[in-house]
Design an enzyme around this catalytic site. Sequence first.
Site, short mmCIF file in Angstrom:
data_model
loop_
_atom_site.label_atom_id
_atom_site.label_comp_id
_atom_site.label_asym_id
_atom_site.label_seq_id
_atom_site.Cartn_x
_atom_site.Cartn_y
_atom_site.Cartn_z
N PRO A 57 0.98 -1.26 0.11
CA PRO A 57 0.07 0.02 -0.13
C PRO A 57 1.09 1.28 -0.06
CG PRO A 57 0.13 -1.07 2.23
CD PRO A 57 1.15 -1.83 1.30
N CYS A 58 1.73 1.40 -1.03
CA CYS A 58 2.56 2.75 -1.27
C CYS A 58 1.68 3.92 -1.11
CB CYS A 58 3.25 2.77 -2.57
SG CYS A 58 2.48 1.71 -3.58
N HIS A 59 0.20 3.94 -1.24
CA HIS A 59 -0.29 5.02 -0.88
C HIS A 59 -0.77 5.43 0.48
CE1 HIS A 59 -3.39 1.82 -0.44
NE2 HIS A 59 -3.84 2.61 0.25
#
Length: 109
Positions: A57-59
């Site tokens: 989940p780089c976000h």
Amino acid sequence: MPRSNVTDFQKAVYDSISRVPRGRVTTYALLAQSIGCRSPRAVGQALRRNPFAPKVPCHRVIASALTPGGFNGAKAGTEIARKLRLLAAEGVVFRDGRLADPSRIVRPC
DNA sequence: GAGTCATTCGTTG
DNA sequence: CAACGAATGACTC
């Protein structure tokens, strides 16, 4: 050829992000320090390649200035907008291009 | 508060 | 081996 050759460092980054509960976000600096690195750039590099995408989940990772920073090599675009929306759906609201609630930032520790 | 310079780590070419 | 990359910090204006 795969650039899927995951290294220990990338594993550490992935693990740290995974430790962040839903509805919370982390910063590059915090992640870097959590894994014992003083340069958040290395973390950003690993995430940019996103060897674990979309598993990672780089976000959920933002800059320390409460700014979304960049994603996929771009600081803006439909992709980043989608990530921001995902964060908003989790409780992380961005206002004026910045995190509305800095208290949402948690330390992976 | 905003902009600029220097720093630092790992990956990729 | 050399350069780059999603950044941060400190300093200055």
